[in-house]
Design a protein around this motif. Sequence first.
Motif, short mmCIF file in Angstrom:
data_model
loop_
_atom_site.label_atom_id
_atom_site.label_comp_id
_atom_site.label_asym_id
_atom_site.label_seq_id
_atom_site.Cartn_x
_atom_site.Cartn_y
_atom_site.Cartn_z
N SER A 192 -15.66 -4.30 -4.38
CA SER A 192 -14.83 -5.48 -4.58
C SER A 192 -13.49 -5.25 -3.90
CB SER A 192 -14.60 -5.74 -6.08
OG SER A 192 -13.73 -4.75 -6.61
N VAL A 193 -12.80 -6.33 -3.59
CA VAL A 193 -11.47 -6.16 -3.01
C VAL A 193 -10.54 -5.49 -4.01
CG1 VAL A 193 -10.56 -8.44 -3.70
CG2 VAL A 193 -9.66 -7.31 -1.65
N ARG A 227 -7.00 -0.98 -5.44
CA ARG A 227 -6.64 0.08 -6.39
C ARG A 227 -6.56 1.44 -5.70
NH1 ARG A 227 -10.11 -1.22 -9.71
NH2 ARG A 227 -11.73 0.35 -9.44
N TRP A 228 -7.52 1.73 -4.80
CA TRP A 228 -7.53 3.03 -4.11
C TRP A 228 -6.41 3.16 -3.09
CZ3 TRP A 228 -13.40 2.03 -3.56
CH2 TRP A 228 -14.07 2.53 -4.68
N ARG A 288 -0.27 6.21 -6.51
CA ARG A 288 1.00 6.22 -7.23
C ARG A 288 0.85 6.88 -8.60
NH1 ARG A 288 4.63 3.45 -4.26
NH2 ARG A 288 6.18 3.54 -5.93
N ALA A 289 -0.28 6.65 -9.24
CA ALA A 289 -0.50 7.26 -10.55
C ALA A 289 -0.68 8.77 -10.42
CB ALA A 289 -1.73 6.64 -11.22
N PHE A 338 0.83 -1.21 0.00
CA PHE A 338 0.00 0.00 0.00
C PHE A 338 0.87 1.26 0.00
CE2 PHE A 338 -2.83 -2.77 2.88
CZ PHE A 338 -3.40 -3.40 1.79
N THR A 339 0.31 2.34 -0.57
CA THR A 339 0.95 3.65 -0.58
C THR A 339 0.05 4.65 0.13
OG1 THR A 339 2.19 3.27 -2.63
CG2 THR A 339 1.71 5.56 -2.06
N ASP A 340 0.62 5.37 1.10
CA ASP A 340 -0.14 6.39 1.85
C ASP A 340 0.58 7.72 1.70
OD1 ASP A 340 -1.61 7.93 3.57
OD2 ASP A 340 -1.47 6.57 5.28
#
Length: 425
Positions: A343-344, A349-350, A356-357, A53-55
């Motif tokens: 969905s998982v 994705r979120w 990151r995008a 994950f990215t925070d």
Amino acid sequence: MKIINAFRWNEGYVQPCEIRVSDGVITELGHSLSTGEQEEIFDARKTLIVPGFTDVHVHLREPGGEYKETIETGTNAAIRGGFTTICPMPNTKPVPDSKEKLEELNSRIRERANCEVLPYVSITKEQQGEELTDMKALKEAGAFAFTDDGVGVQSAAQMKQAMKQAAQLHMPVVAHCEDNSLAGDGVVHEGEISSRLGLSGIPSSAEAVHIARDVLLAAETGCHYHVCHVSAKESVQVIRNAKQAGVHVTAEVTPHHLILTEKDVTKDDAMFKMNPPLRSEEDKKALIEGLEDGTIDFIATDHAPHSEEEKHTSMKEAPFGITGLETAFPLLYTHFVDTGKWSVGQLIRWMTTKPRAVFSLRRRELEPLHPATFTFIDVGRTEVIDRHTFVSKGKNTPFDGAKVTGIPVCTMIDGTIAWKEWKKK
């Protein structure tokens, strides 16, 4: 190394997965891979494997606030929660508002961080909203983005000038949106609960007015403008309109604003004090809809640790903020995936691809040639959140005692185990 007994989200389904890793990079991926001679085997124990994950919104407090959190304890909390990239805000002492201060901060990060840490720098010197920093020098020194987070830039002229310079440097301006003349000394959302508890309120307009101002400035300057922790339905509408008009605006929302509302604040309890505050059921509904339709781009925690002493007082005196790194995924999985609302794949994705995008970070996907930087999730494991077990120094959460499922149990960075807590079989 070959990873076996894993599952992944692929093309709308959870599928069995094996991954081969060499020199920290994915080299092969499939349902069933051959095993090489003397190849190391990593048993994922039937967990769901996802990119780390990215925070992009955390507070590490170091330097200057080490009694609340340090780079080491904050990154330990990150990897325990499945995060492998975090971006700390600049409200430290000193503020990273010069090349020299940023270089010193990056030196600390190299020595003490246990995951990737990309620090923000301030828009204005000492976050005072008066004099702009040397943005060009800060970019050259490795700044992630510019923000005065925690303090809304009150002067429209200052914000316009900052956006002009940032646009020339192809750098984002990230904003805590709050008009101080409207927010005043508020501690909760202005509404039914603030009236009942006799606490000063912060109106939704304090946030939405700044966003409306700033999207106009972003349109004029061509700057990438990112809105922190959106909380109000009016803000969602302003951002939606701006995106439809072609303005380069992006936005984030926190787990607590997606899950809680002002009605959860039943007494003067500083564990529920955060900025922006928990708002109405209508606001929460608008945030969820905004995330689902792309108005809001992704989820960020706004991890804000404080000491026990600071939070064991009235909301009138306590600092704003709650911790989030160790609880974010299980809370969101429980409230939205387990209930069938998302969905998982959407949740992943979120928390991975989208942030990151938005900030043009190197892609991390479950694909060959991508880094072997993963989070392993036990989707069948249920726990009760116990704040006293947090590895973060900050134990301040309104979710203490909540029953959650979908627990991160292992974090791998570049093919190396950074943290692991398998449940005994």
